[in-house]
Design an enzyme around this catalytic site. Sequence first.
Site, short mmCIF file in Angstrom:
data_model
loop_
_atom_site.label_atom_id
_atom_site.label_comp_id
_atom_site.label_asym_id
_atom_site.label_seq_id
_atom_site.Cartn_x
_atom_site.Cartn_y
_atom_site.Cartn_z
N THR A 173 0.12 -1.18 -0.03
CA THR A 173 -0.06 -0.55 -0.28
C THR A 173 0.85 1.38 -0.14
O THR A 173 1.56 0.92 0.44
CB THR A 173 -1.40 -0.71 1.49
OG1 THR A 173 -1.24 -1.17 1.31
CG2 THR A 173 -1.70 1.39 0.99
N ARG A 201 -12.22 -9.40 -1.78
CA ARG A 201 -11.37 -9.08 -0.45
C ARG A 201 -11.03 -7.95 -0.39
O ARG A 201 -10.85 -7.33 -0.80
CB ARG A 201 -10.64 -10.18 -0.39
CG ARG A 201 -8.81 -10.17 0.44
CD ARG A 201 -8.25 -9.70 -0.32
NE ARG A 201 -6.46 -9.61 1.16
CZ ARG A 201 -6.10 -8.06 1.34
NH1 ARG A 201 -5.84 -7.77 0.23
NH2 ARG A 201 -5.33 -8.61 1.90
N GLY A 203 -8.43 -5.79 2.45
CA GLY A 203 -7.05 -5.29 3.77
C GLY A 203 -7.37 -4.29 4.47
O GLY A 203 -8.72 -4.34 4.92
N ASP A 204 -6.82 -3.87 5.29
CA ASP A 204 -6.52 -3.22 6.47
C ASP A 204 -6.82 -1.05 5.86
O ASP A 204 -7.10 -0.66 6.47
CB ASP A 204 -5.10 -2.97 6.72
CG ASP A 204 -4.17 -2.83 6.12
OD1 ASP A 204 -3.36 -3.11 5.36
OD2 ASP A 204 -2.73 -2.02 6.11
N THR A 224 2.02 -0.81 5.95
CA THR A 224 1.77 -1.90 4.55
C THR A 224 2.03 -2.66 4.85
O THR A 224 2.56 -3.46 5.87
CB THR A 224 2.58 -0.85 3.45
OG1 THR A 224 2.68 -2.12 2.54
CG2 THR A 224 4.57 -1.14 4.30
N GLY A 225 1.43 -3.79 3.65
CA GLY A 225 1.29 -5.78 4.27
C GLY A 225 0.63 -6.47 4.47
O GLY A 225 -0.46 -5.51 4.13
N GLY A 227 -2.99 -7.40 4.99
CA GLY A 227 -3.86 -6.79 5.46
C GLY A 227 -4.71 -7.71 6.56
O GLY A 227 -4.99 -6.97 8.03
#
Length: 339
Positions: A173, A201, A203-204, A224-225, A227
């Site tokens: 992200t 789907r 994520g965060d 970032t990473g 989620g």
Amino acid sequence: MYIQFWVYFIYDKRLHEKEMVGLTYAMIGTWRMAYEGLAKALTDLQNGGSSNDAVETAIKEVEDYPFFKSVGYGGLPNAQGLVEMDSAFMDGDTFAIGAVAGISDIKNPISVARKLSHEHFNSFLVGTGATQYAMANAFEARNMLTERARKIWAKRLREISEKNLSPYDGHDTVGVISLDQNNSMAVGTSTSGLFMKKPGRTGDSALSGNGFYVDSEIGGAAATGLGEDLMKGCLSYEIVRLMGTGLTPQQACDQAVYPFVDKLKQRYGKAGEFSLVALNNQGEWGIATNVEFTFAVGTEKQETQVYMANPGPQHTTLIKPVSREWLTAYAKRIKAPID
Ligand code: GLY
């Protein structure tokens, strides 16, 4: 007279704090890809621009660049070949938040998220509702799947069936935090999410407290990473909360992230890769990461620069500027032909 005294006192104190730290504006962004957007937006901040505008400017730059394969145009698609994007915007003065998840065919999701932050109701839209809202409000439409991204997707499909490889990869992200000369802060995120994700789907990145959080009286954080694992820790909020207790951004990042990674490994059995960046309202910044991670930062005193961070010993973070060779290899790698 009494009121006037206190007004002067508060005003003087803010000025004094600024003199002590000597910074009036600053930005930090995740990954090397944030560099150009930050450099552009920092010029605006230098000229008195707002953090809200700076965050949108910086992220649009990343969304528009076709060779960043995890954000906006050129972002990698989901399992069905559709680029579904998540984005959020938060104003640190008012706590206003706007977000979209699973939006498609829209050139700049961050601009849609920012506009939604002006709504009290319906400020977080998902899927076709988000796309329809953007179209109805005249945001520029665009097919976000580039030929390059389609080739990477087709290659991955072949690898999955031939080599039994895990389909999932790439969840980088862009998260940007800004401090302007009025002491206002903002944060934004944008991503095409996990490569080969299932349709729907998310994520965060669009979730407050997880992918981002900002309070102009304290500071901001962005993630970032993976989620799915970031969401287990609410780490962006936790970093801001810790900065609010008086910790520096670096102390807050170290104390929020590394013990959580340990806890996740113990109790969940594993921890995906993730990294967080933080900036406080004095223009100081910090990083924590459980993987090699690049980020960009620029302030009134410090030219925009790309750094590399790695997890260090005993819950610390090792940070150094990236080398010229690394930058050259990166520029080559993101444009390498897809066979
Ligand atoms: N951090 C972005 C994602 O997991 O989609």
